[in-house]
Design a protein around this motif. Structure first.
Motif, short mmCIF file in Angstrom:
data_model
loop_
_atom_site.label_atom_id
_atom_site.label_comp_id
_atom_site.label_asym_id
_atom_site.label_seq_id
_atom_site.Cartn_x
_atom_site.Cartn_y
_atom_site.Cartn_z
N ASN B 309 0.48 7.35 -12.53
CA ASN B 309 0.82 8.65 -11.95
C ASN B 309 2.32 8.94 -11.95
O ASN B 309 2.75 9.93 -11.35
N ASN B 312 3.78 12.52 -12.16
CA ASN B 312 2.48 13.22 -12.09
C ASN B 312 1.66 13.04 -13.35
O ASN B 312 0.91 13.92 -13.76
N ARG C 21 2.07 0.84 3.22
CA ARG C 21 1.37 2.10 3.46
C ARG C 21 2.12 2.91 4.53
O ARG C 21 2.26 4.12 4.41
N VAL C 24 5.01 4.64 2.77
CA VAL C 24 4.57 5.79 1.97
C VAL C 24 4.28 6.99 2.88
O VAL C 24 4.71 8.12 2.61
N GLN C 28 6.55 10.82 3.79
CA GLN C 28 6.01 12.17 3.58
C GLN C 28 5.91 12.96 4.88
O GLN C 28 5.46 14.10 4.88
N SER C 57 0.51 2.72 -5.39
CA SER C 57 0.54 3.53 -6.61
C SER C 57 1.54 4.68 -6.46
O SER C 57 1.95 5.28 -7.45
N GLU C 58 1.93 4.99 -5.24
CA GLU C 58 3.03 5.93 -5.05
C GLU C 58 4.34 5.18 -5.28
O GLU C 58 4.45 4.00 -4.97
N GLN C 59 5.33 5.88 -5.78
CA GLN C 59 6.63 5.23 -6.01
C GLN C 59 7.29 4.86 -4.69
O GLN C 59 7.11 5.55 -3.68
N PRO C 61 9.75 5.06 -1.99
CA PRO C 61 10.63 6.18 -1.65
C PRO C 61 12.10 5.80 -1.83
O PRO C 61 12.53 4.72 -1.39
N ASN C 309 -9.66 9.78 -0.39
CA ASN C 309 -8.46 10.57 -0.10
C ASN C 309 -8.76 11.90 0.59
O ASN C 309 -7.86 12.72 0.76
N ASN C 312 -6.30 13.66 3.03
CA ASN C 312 -5.19 12.70 2.84
C ASN C 312 -5.50 11.35 3.45
O ASN C 312 -4.61 10.64 3.93
#
Lengths: 359, 359, 359, 359
Positions: B309, B312, C21, C24, C28, C57-59, C61, C309, C312
């Motif tokens: 991802n 994106n 987690r 992440v 946000q 899987s999110e970068q 921050p 998800n 969210n």
């Protein structure tokens, strides 16, 4: 010695993944009886069933359940005719040395002695001729009966089999490019974390690529005329890329080969692979596969789940043999990484040694 | 046209895997509104929510639920400014032709027109200069506003990105060897059977290797001076081996590259990849990634689950950049096969076309 | 305090799975800024990017990369308005105590204080009324601003949501039987070995069943009139069976429920679940989901990959609502185990505490 | 007839998943020779090796490769002593009828005749006494040698084994709640799509729950005194919830049981399960497992990958036997869904029939 006698086997690292595979294979093998088991201090003194977390899909052999586990020191392995080592490289160096210096015949899966010039790095369906250095090894180290024979890294084991067949029939190879997709069992237990491999590929196996690139040269090479040392190939260049994939057992390898001379046709290559035989077959060794290489009929094979048990895990399956637009030929192979790639190779090496009088 | 206007989009093959991805991406994209959906006769006449078996982890966009699905014929797509095709190759040929001949701007994921000399095969972060052939395409086919632009096979999409960066900076490439580990989403739904991929690797994706080998040459090639045709490279030799692995999304590719001239250092290559930019970024296209290429910091990356991802799904992540013992450099890349490798590329191609006045 | 102020957050156990987690989610969340990070001595003194093996899987921050990790002691967390603990139970007891005794507001994922009568065990979409015991907790422990609020075991989090809705509308429940299929992320990293979970199910999660059986009673129970203690249910009997399955994120739970009184119809139950709302929604908390419960439309849902998800990760999806031949109703639910089941619940608990003036 | 004679077997649906399992098992079974193979018209006339896409990890038996596949009509199966049907329910009804009306002994895996009162629904380690209805079945249908015996749904097969042991020893059961985690092989090939099962659980298997709930009552029930019909239990209530998980072979089932009378202790239950024996063992049938039930020693067992092959797939492994807070006892069982749950049961049913003179 006569091979009619059942050999008493000791297993070092008996509670690990390779150790458990040794136990499964030895329990099915009429040439050996399991005589002694070694593991870390933490396990020592316990019955095997209590010391190990059994992870094989085969049941724990009844006769091994209550064998007491010992520390990995030679004094606990008296009476053993042969020592199989499934030890981790971090401890294998000293322990294996202690055993062969104590005049044991040691068959090791660890990397520590693989590249020593007077130690056979032997994939038993490929280069049993390297046993020629054992005499010198004993002499140099003043051993009477003791010696050490290693088998290769699991990925190397698969790769060298078709390469050897091709080299024997068509002459020297010039360049080999290989990309592997390796099973998680190759990393032992607990090994690869599930968070790293579910829905994922890990594009790195530390140290693995260098091992493959070096070991191939030694295995496909020869032995000096005086038998003093192995003589690795110097003209072959090998480039390996190793990945971990979500597969339990069975390493898949995509290979491209460039011959030094005129390349054979695809048909000639298929025939060459199908016809390949080796010394352990001729000697009738128990663990020798009926076919060293299966050439897959279907173009979507080999597949690890379907082909890893070919020849009881001692055969290599080769498929997708086709022209390479860059080198001469491409193919995909599959090897059972804990059988021919580990414990099975050690055991067949020991069978060979027994047949040839080294034990 | 001004790009301030929201473009009305039609989606062909809207119920399939690529079609669903189109819908997810278009719903998030301020440049487009979903105006018409097309699928097979079986789905026609139904509300989208009833016609499709939604398989995305994103929720079905509210505004699409009750859109009536039409057959894939131009008369049902009146008012659309742009047509996105996620059709299967078995039907895409005739249907897409009907649309561009009916003067629609068609952006296709199918292979049918990719290799036509006057059809751009455009990975939008790589070769938007190939749009130069659109004028000739229209002229030859007597179209006023209609044209077709294709994007590449999903595996090709990932591969050409670093190759383009390297070629631009260091000159022609001579030989490329690539082995892929491809996600199951690339085969659509139902696609790969679970019995084929759990605890397994399938070493064949029919037709895929040839597509990669051909498409790379066209994409990295140029356009004739008169704009009449694309001019694929002729001196580069590519050898591709394609495998299917148990991964949902994200194709991993192990690449070895030989340069035609003096090879750059590993550091120069890393820097080149990090610095690569492209026209869709300069134009400020909505779907253009901030970084075309991420150079992974950790040596065990890229990994599909963790990196697909990035940007994106529009960035390519490259890692393990190191010397190749056989060619000059090896690396591993990751591309999101249904975003940059499919629907995302089409959409960015359309954004580019709008910005440049083709629509 | 006003909730307009951004709260400075400290995260304990910041390098672990739950800690990642937290990072992440906090990055946000406009209500919080990440102010301090704590981990084991081994990590202390390092920049976060170097101390952690990032597995999201999110970068990672950007603003957190170079934050220096501290030992988990209050003196390093000065200025923090709120402390989030993702610590393992083996160390959480002493460390969390040190923090709330040092007058920090502590939101913990560990089990250590969950069953203490004056500690809220709070699933924020279920039982924020249990905050009533905080005053007594402070008094008893002579704290001025400090307190501790725990959230439940990840499996419990999902289960109590529909049970609470049913209990509120239809009166007491009598018996609940639940069988879970839990994701590997619930075991942290490295956690579950890949050899244990590929092509496999592990039918045991040590301690998990008892936790579920106890925690449900407390969460669905009330608070004594004097606010001194939580008063768990005594008439409800719960039987839990917990399994680990090869899923990355998302616990699936198959539930059978027997009501104490006349059972409602299936339609009434669906309506009840759809209509369920809670206080954090009314208060407009940032992390409160739009829908606490999604009632799945398709009969083959919920599925972890597709539904985890929802909202969210803060919504629970319930499907397959149908009559039970043995009890009254059966259904299957899905909860994101590291969001509503862990870090997300803690964060929403803190948002609630801020809105209500506890912080 | 004497069981010394090798029985000639015909296999209907020979190219499917169950059919392939039949072939693997029959090839290893000295009581049978494979005499004729039947499949759809599409396969008819081809050699088996060409008609099938072999998906077993065992090699295709050499003697079957070139057997010509026939349409599934009795005239092609002359000389067969026994017919094994792995047909899909959509076609099994008519075809199986044609065979038993043509006086063949038919052993079916399909659901079509399972609930007929005069058709044994026989799990061979559980209720061979139901063969008593065969005489009446023949009479009613005016058959001389022909009859049909069915085996149960794969999930039912596992469940009834411990339930039968408990019922025999401790009297009637009152309520049973079961939640399954079923392997993908149960859905045949191509069956479950990989996109549906990687990193996922599917909480629905259409029709499966009802089958389990009905079949258990028939299997655990008896036969009318006049032998005219099976008499299902009427007082036992069963609630089944069925899920699909990413496992190749082996169904895991979490079971809670309430006895009608005084419940036994956990130790008594363990002993009862360990001691359970059945008629096919007493008769020395080749496929009868040594132990019908293995009681797992380790509390994290049974696990499908490790335990599915217990007793060559004909044993059921039961673990986690413990008190249930809601009913009396809970346990988890594992059954190999294509062996005891399908082809293996049919074959053992046929062995029994031969031993008892029905064939």
């Amino acid at each position: 010695m006569s091979t009619d006698r059942v050999l008493k086997a000791g297993v070092l690292g008996a509670t690990g993944t390779v150790g458990q595979r040794f136990i499964v294979l030895l329990a099915q093998n009429p040439m050996f009886s399991i005589h002694a088991l070694g593991a870390s201090e933490r396990s020592a003194g316990k019955a095997y069933v209590l010391a190990t977390k059994w992870k094989m899909s085969e049941q724990l052999p009844e006769e091994v359940r209550n064998v007491i586990v010992h520390p990995c020191a030679p004094e606990h392995f008296g009476g053993c005719d042969v020592i199989f080592s499934g030890l981790d490289a971090s401890v294998a160096g000293d322990i294996e040395k202690a055993f062969f210096e104590a005049d044991f015949a040691v068959f090791s899966n660890a990397k520590n002695y693989r590249m020593h010039p007077d130690v056979p790095l032997c994939v038993p369906v490929v280069n049993t001729d390297h046993y020629a250095v054992v005499a010198g090894q004993r002499q140099a180290r003043r051993l009477k009966r003791g010696f050490i024979v290693t088998n290769s890294n699991c990925s190397t084991s698969g790769l060298v089999v078709p390469l050897k067949a091709l080299q024997d029939r068509f002459g020297a190879l010039q360049r080999v490019m290989v990309t592997t997709m390796q099973a998680v069992s190759g990393a032992g237990y607990p090994g690869v974390a599930s968070l790293d491999i579910l829905d994922n590929v890990v594009p790195l196996i530390p140290g693995e690529e260098l091992k493959m690139e070096e070991e191939v040269l030694k295995i496909l090479g020869g032995v000096a005329a005086d038998g003093a040392a192995c003589t690795p190939l110097t003209d072959l260049r090998v480039s390996a890329t190793c990945n971990r994939v979500p597969v339990i057992d069975g390493h898949t390898e995509c290979v491209s080969v460039e011959f030094a001379g005129t390349p054979p046709s695809i048909e000639e290559i298929k025939q060459c692979l199908r016809e390949y035989t080796c010394e352990v077959q001729d000697l009738g060794c128990f663990s020798a596969p009926k076919h060293v290489i299966y050439v897959a009929e279907d173009e979507d094979r080999p597949q690890p789940r379907l082909d890893r048990n070919a020849g009881n895990g001692m055969s290599v399956t080769v498929g997708r043999i086709r022209k390479c637009p860059v080198f001469h030929v491409k193919f995909t192979l599959l090897v059972h990484n804990t059988v021919l790639g580990a414990a099975g190779a050690s055991i067949l090496n020991a069978e060979y040694a027994a047949k040839k009088g080294y034990i």
